[in-house]
Design an enzyme around this catalytic site. Sequence first.
Site, PDB file in Angstrom:
ATOM      1  N   VAL A   1      -6.472  -6.370   0.283  1.00  0.00           N
ATOM      2  CA  VAL A   1      -5.980  -5.452  -0.743  1.00  0.00           C
ATOM      3  C   VAL A   1      -5.322  -6.242  -1.875  1.00  0.00           C
ATOM      4  CG1 VAL A   1      -4.483  -3.484  -1.216  1.00  0.00           C
ATOM      5  CG2 VAL A   1      -5.632  -3.683   1.005  1.00  0.00           C
TER       6      VAL A   1
ATOM      7  N   ILE B   1       0.837  -1.205   0.000  1.00  0.00           N
ATOM      8  CA  ILE B   1       0.000   0.000   0.000  1.00  0.00           C
ATOM      9  C   ILE B   1       0.869   1.252   0.000  1.00  0.00           C
ATOM     10  CG2 ILE B   1      -1.724   1.326   1.284  1.00  0.00           C
ATOM     11  CD1 ILE B   1      -2.779  -1.313   2.410  1.00  0.00           C
TER      12      ILE B   1
ATOM     13  N   TYR C   1      -3.866 -10.708  14.758  1.00  0.00           N
ATOM     14  CA  TYR C   1      -3.894  -9.622  13.772  1.00  0.00           C
ATOM     15  C   TYR C   1      -5.077  -8.696  14.013  1.00  0.00           C
ATOM     16  CZ  TYR C   1      -4.211  -7.034   9.431  1.00  0.00           C
ATOM     17  OH  TYR C   1      -4.311  -6.016   8.508  1.00  0.00           O
TER      18      TYR C   1
ATOM     19  N   ARG D   1     -24.298 -12.363  13.700  1.00  0.00           N
ATOM     20  CA  ARG D   1     -24.835 -11.097  13.192  1.00  0.00           C
ATOM     21  C   ARG D   1     -25.671 -11.351  11.943  1.00  0.00           C
ATOM     22  NH1 ARG D   1     -22.628  -5.494  12.841  1.00  0.00           N
ATOM     23  NH2 ARG D   1     -23.203  -4.606  10.830  1.00  0.00           N
TER      24      ARG D   1
ATOM     25  N   PHE E   1     -14.751 -12.595   1.779  1.00  0.00           N
ATOM     26  CA  PHE E   1     -14.157 -11.379   2.330  1.00  0.00           C
ATOM     27  C   PHE E   1     -14.245 -10.255   1.309  1.00  0.00           C
ATOM     28  CE2 PHE E   1     -10.893 -14.350   0.857  1.00  0.00           C
ATOM     29  CZ  PHE E   1     -10.314 -13.646  -0.186  1.00  0.00           C
TER      30      PHE E   1
ATOM     31  N   SER F   1      -7.751  -1.275   9.381  1.00  0.00           N
ATOM     32  CA  SER F   1      -8.163  -2.455   8.628  1.00  0.00           C
ATOM     33  C   SER F   1      -9.628  -2.761   8.906  1.00  0.00           C
ATOM     34  CB  SER F   1      -7.309  -3.662   9.041  1.00  0.00           C
ATOM     35  OG  SER F   1      -7.794  -4.862   8.473  1.00  0.00           O
TER      36      SER F   1
ATOM     37  N   ARG G   1      12.814   0.297   7.527  1.00  0.00           N
ATOM     38  CA  ARG G   1      13.542  -0.171   8.707  1.00  0.00           C
ATOM     39  C   ARG G   1      15.035  -0.203   8.472  1.00  0.00           C
ATOM     40  NH1 ARG G   1      10.376  -5.511  10.446  1.00  0.00           N
ATOM     41  NH2 ARG G   1      10.048  -5.570   8.199  1.00  0.00           N
TER      42      ARG G   1
ATOM     43  N   LYS H   1      -4.815  -4.603  15.046  1.00  0.00           N
ATOM     44  CA  LYS H   1      -5.375  -3.484  14.290  1.00  0.00           C
ATOM     45  C   LYS H   1      -6.416  -2.724  15.118  1.00  0.00           C
ATOM     46  CE  LYS H   1      -4.120  -2.645  10.804  1.00  0.00           C
ATOM     47  NZ  LYS H   1      -2.898  -1.966  10.322  1.00  0.00           N
TER      48      LYS H   1
END
Length: 348
Positions: free
Chosen positions: A194, A17, A162, A140, A226, A129, A37, A166
């Site tokens: 993505v 990204i 993860y 749901r 997804f 995210s 880095r 986020k």
Amino acid sequence: MAEKNEIVLVTGGSGFIAMWCIIQCLQAGYQVRTTVRSLKRTETVLQGLRSAGALNTETVVFKEADLLQDEGWKEAVEGCTYVLHVASPFPAEAPKHENDLIVPARDGTLRVLRAARDASVKRVVVTSSFAAIGQGHRGRDPSKPFTEEDWTDLSGPGVGAYEKSKTIAERAAWDFIDQEGGNLELSVVNPVSVMGPILGTEISTSIQVVSRLLSGAIPGCPNIEFGVVDVRDVADLHLRAMTHPNAKGERFLCMAPPAMSIRDIALTLRERMGPQGRKVPTRTIPNFVLRSLGFFDSGIALVIPYLDEARPGSIEKAKTSLGWNPRSNADAVVASAESLIYHGVVKV
């Protein structure tokens, strides 16, 4: 076009990204600075930018900074008008210890925000995210789309390291702005998986789905659904969130509805890639088989919580507030596939 003296810092410049954000910032006329880095990554980033035809890549300034260290961040943000904080770990498999993800995500975000505030940066856009919106909500109503009003339930089922990293990092960012942000403005972008054109041989976790399907590396399609969005549209939404008055203090769900199942992706590749898609499997893998494989493959184990879960989302806020209009999810998938072949990552 941007003012010539406006500098944008993009953190984590070697990421998928981040590189597209750099490309679009350059196209918009901004001066660009980016963190890595290790400065040894500089040439890799520049090669990726050039592969997409980016202009003025020689003007990009590289700064060495690590999310786990204070050193380098003051120098990185000095003189910047905006910061796109894109850097954050995204694992290909579950970590042994969840804090290996949570600590860098949370503490790194706070380091960037403190440095930005102290340097009188106008606005920071944090890449969060969908994992901070749509997890832990088993049971749901599947017809009810997720929106920016939703937050992941950290106590809910299937919420892993993860998702926690986020959610905790984004919550910490909003708390920081509320309590000690001063004049600093914050906007947040919450992308789904993505996809889109890669810029080299390194591929993100999301792209691995297309890579494995295209190469025939998996025997079939798990019952997983997804959201998908093209990386170029993710970068576009970052730039809109960076400057638009309506984006101040807001978060934006970033996807190209509707959500896709892995079989949807496979069928798209079969239909759109012609002979190059001949290895793509389209049969469905039963859930019990996948759960069994998860005991032996940590990468598969990572997706088990997503089985048979519908995750629709609404992007009305980004469309109406910022004028954002992404390309189709199918086009994003095909762009991933074409670039994987172009860069030699997948042999077909």
